[in-house]
Each structure stands twice: as structure tokens, then as C-alpha cells.
Scaffold this motif. Sequence first.
Motif, PDB file in Angstrom:
ATOM      1  N   CYS A  60       0.858  -1.188   0.000  1.00 52.25           N
ATOM      2  CA  CYS A  60       0.000   0.000   0.000  1.00 52.25           C
ATOM      3  C   CYS A  60       0.893   1.236   0.000  1.00 52.25           C
ATOM      4  N   ALA A  61       0.421   2.313  -0.638  1.00 55.31           N
ATOM      5  CA  ALA A  61       1.200   3.551  -0.670  1.00 55.31           C
ATOM      6  C   ALA A  61       0.269   4.741  -0.779  1.00 55.31           C
ATOM      7  N   LEU A  62       0.664   5.862  -0.223  1.00 51.36           N
ATOM      8  CA  LEU A  62      -0.056   7.122  -0.336  1.00 51.36           C
ATOM      9  C   LEU A  62       0.618   7.910  -1.448  1.00 51.36           C
ATOM     10  N   LEU A  63      -0.141   8.203  -2.536  1.00 52.22           N
ATOM     11  CA  LEU A  63       0.435   8.816  -3.730  1.00 52.22           C
ATOM     12  C   LEU A  63      -0.320  10.062  -4.139  1.00 52.22           C
ATOM     13  N   PRO A  64       0.347  10.988  -4.832  1.00 55.40           N
ATOM     14  CA  PRO A  64      -0.373  12.102  -5.444  1.00 55.40           C
ATOM     15  C   PRO A  64      -1.316  11.561  -6.529  1.00 55.40           C
ATOM     16  N   SER A  65      -2.448  12.208  -6.709  1.00 54.41           N
ATOM     17  CA  SER A  65      -3.451  11.700  -7.655  1.00 54.41           C
ATOM     18  C   SER A  65      -2.961  11.680  -9.098  1.00 54.41           C
ATOM     19  N   ASP A  66      -2.000  12.552  -9.456  1.00 52.25           N
ATOM     20  CA  ASP A  66      -1.527  12.548 -10.841  1.00 52.25           C
ATOM     21  C   ASP A  66      -0.579  11.389 -11.137  1.00 52.25           C
ATOM     22  N   TRP A  67      -0.254  10.579 -10.148  1.00 52.15           N
ATOM     23  CA  TRP A  67       0.544   9.365 -10.370  1.00 52.15           C
ATOM     24  C   TRP A  67      -0.346   8.154 -10.608  1.00 52.15           C
ATOM     25  N   VAL A  68      -1.654   8.316 -10.467  1.00 52.82           N
ATOM     26  CA  VAL A  68      -2.596   7.200 -10.478  1.00 52.82           C
ATOM     27  C   VAL A  68      -3.541   7.311 -11.670  1.00 52.82           C
ATOM     28  N   ALA A  69      -3.875   6.159 -12.269  1.00 55.72           N
ATOM     29  CA  ALA A  69      -4.857   6.108 -13.365  1.00 55.72           C
ATOM     30  C   ALA A  69      -5.756   4.894 -13.167  1.00 55.72           C
ATOM     31  N   ARG A  70      -6.953   4.983 -13.698  1.00 52.82           N
ATOM     32  CA  ARG A  70      -7.881   3.846 -13.638  1.00 52.82           C
ATOM     33  C   ARG A  70      -7.321   2.711 -14.492  1.00 52.82           C
ATOM     34  N   LYS A  71      -7.338   1.507 -13.953  1.00 53.26           N
ATOM     35  CA  LYS A  71      -6.827   0.329 -14.667  1.00 53.26           C
ATOM     36  C   LYS A  71      -7.793  -0.028 -15.797  1.00 53.26           C
ATOM     37  N   PRO A  72      -7.290  -0.194 -17.020  1.00 59.80           N
ATOM     38  CA  PRO A  72      -8.160  -0.657 -18.108  1.00 59.80           C
ATOM     39  C   PRO A  72      -8.789  -2.008 -17.751  1.00 59.80           C
ATOM     40  N   LYS A  73     -10.072  -2.139 -17.966  1.00 60.17           N
ATOM     41  CA  LYS A  73     -10.792  -3.357 -17.559  1.00 60.17           C
ATOM     42  C   LYS A  73     -10.246  -4.617 -18.215  1.00 60.17           C
ATOM     43  N   ARG A  74      -9.762  -4.515 -19.436  1.00 62.52           N
ATOM     44  CA  ARG A  74      -9.259  -5.691 -20.164  1.00 62.52           C
ATOM     45  C   ARG A  74      -7.937  -6.213 -19.628  1.00 62.52           C
ATOM     46  N   LEU A  75      -7.216  -5.384 -18.888  1.00 63.67           N
ATOM     47  CA  LEU A  75      -5.870  -5.767 -18.460  1.00 63.67           C
ATOM     48  C   LEU A  75      -5.861  -6.337 -17.050  1.00 63.67           C
ATOM     49  N   SER A  76      -4.986  -7.286 -16.833  1.00 65.59           N
ATOM     50  CA  SER A  76      -4.750  -7.795 -15.481  1.00 65.59           C
ATOM     51  C   SER A  76      -4.017  -6.703 -14.697  1.00 65.59           C
ATOM     52  N   HIS A  77      -3.956  -6.886 -13.389  1.00 67.52           N
ATOM     53  CA  HIS A  77      -3.209  -5.923 -12.571  1.00 67.52           C
ATOM     54  C   HIS A  77      -1.731  -5.936 -12.957  1.00 67.52           C
ATOM     55  N   GLU A  78      -1.196  -7.105 -13.263  1.00 61.94           N
ATOM     56  CA  GLU A  78       0.219  -7.205 -13.644  1.00 61.94           C
ATOM     57  C   GLU A  78       0.497  -6.459 -14.944  1.00 61.94           C
ATOM     58  N   ALA A  79      -0.382  -6.620 -15.920  1.00 58.21           N
ATOM     59  CA  ALA A  79      -0.193  -5.939 -17.207  1.00 58.21           C
ATOM     60  C   ALA A  79      -0.322  -4.428 -17.044  1.00 58.21           C
ATOM     61  N   ALA A  80      -1.309  -3.991 -16.278  1.00 56.31           N
ATOM     62  CA  ALA A  80      -1.500  -2.554 -16.049  1.00 56.31           C
ATOM     63  C   ALA A  80      -0.306  -1.956 -15.306  1.00 56.31           C
ATOM     64  N   ALA A  81       0.240  -2.696 -14.360  1.00 61.00           N
ATOM     65  CA  ALA A  81       1.395  -2.202 -13.598  1.00 61.00           C
ATOM     66  C   ALA A  81       2.609  -1.985 -14.487  1.00 61.00           C
ATOM     67  N   SER A  82       2.713  -2.726 -15.569  1.00 61.25           N
ATOM     68  CA  SER A  82       3.876  -2.589 -16.451  1.00 61.25           C
ATOM     69  C   SER A  82       3.737  -1.417 -17.425  1.00 61.25           C
ATOM     70  N   LEU A  83       2.541  -0.877 -17.613  1.00 63.09           N
ATOM     71  CA  LEU A  83       2.322   0.178 -18.611  1.00 63.09           C
ATOM     72  C   LEU A  83       3.214   1.407 -18.430  1.00 63.09           C
ATOM     73  N   PRO A  84       3.277   2.024 -17.256  1.00 59.72           N
ATOM     74  CA  PRO A  84       4.104   3.236 -17.146  1.00 59.72           C
ATOM     75  C   PRO A  84       5.571   2.982 -17.462  1.00 59.72           C
ATOM     76  N   TYR A  85       6.081   1.831 -17.063  1.00 57.05           N
ATOM     77  CA  TYR A  85       7.503   1.561 -17.237  1.00 57.05           C
ATOM     78  C   TYR A  85       7.826   1.137 -18.666  1.00 57.05           C
ATOM     79  N   SER A  86       6.980   0.289 -19.261  1.00 57.16           N
ATOM     80  CA  SER A  86       7.232  -0.103 -20.648  1.00 57.16           C
ATOM     81  C   SER A  86       7.041   1.095 -21.575  1.00 57.16           C
ATOM     82  N   SER A  87       6.084   1.963 -21.266  1.00 53.23           N
ATOM     83  CA  SER A  87       5.883   3.175 -22.071  1.00 53.23           C
ATOM     84  C   SER A  87       7.085   4.097 -21.986  1.00 53.23           C
TER      85      SER A  87
END
Length: 83
Positions: free
Chosen positions: A25-52
Motif C-alpha cells: 500500500c502507498a499514499l500517492l499524489p493523484s496525478d501518479w494514479v490512473a484507472r486500470k483498463p478493464k481488459r488488463l490484469s493488474h500485472e499488465a496494467a502495472a507494467s504500462l508506465p515503465y514499458s511506455s
Amino acid sequence: MQDLEIGDEVYAAVPYYACGAASECALLPSDWVARKPKRLSHEAAASLPYSSSVVWNALVLQASLNESKTLGKRWTLRNTTFN
């Protein structure tokens, strides 16, 4: 501020230098957070910022692509897969 509700599935881009970046768990600024695309698993969504950021680095910093070089051109990224 995004329109997020308690219980929404989200993912975040947490900088390596942020305390607790590897925490459950972490307390983050809201601009660091985005809604997870429904089609993606949590693992796939977690990789988006870094792979991008890796792709952006390759195209902009390494290949030196910029607006003047790419104006009016289209680019295709191949071998991308969404399961």
C-alpha cells in the motif's frame, strides 16, 4: 483530480526514489494514479508506465525523433500483444 471512487481498480507510476515504492500500500499524489483498463490484469496494467517510458526513451532520446522529423508521418509499433 480524477474521478476515482473507493474500490476502483487503479495502477500507478511510482518513481524509484519514492519511499515505499515496493510496498503493498502507498499514499500517492493523484496525478501518479490512473484507472486500470478493464481488459488488463493488474500485472499488465502495472507494467504500462515503465514499458511506455522505455519506448519513449528509445524513440525520443535514442532515435532522436521529434516533431520536425515526424511531422505528417505515421509510426507503427509491431509485436505488441494484449491478451
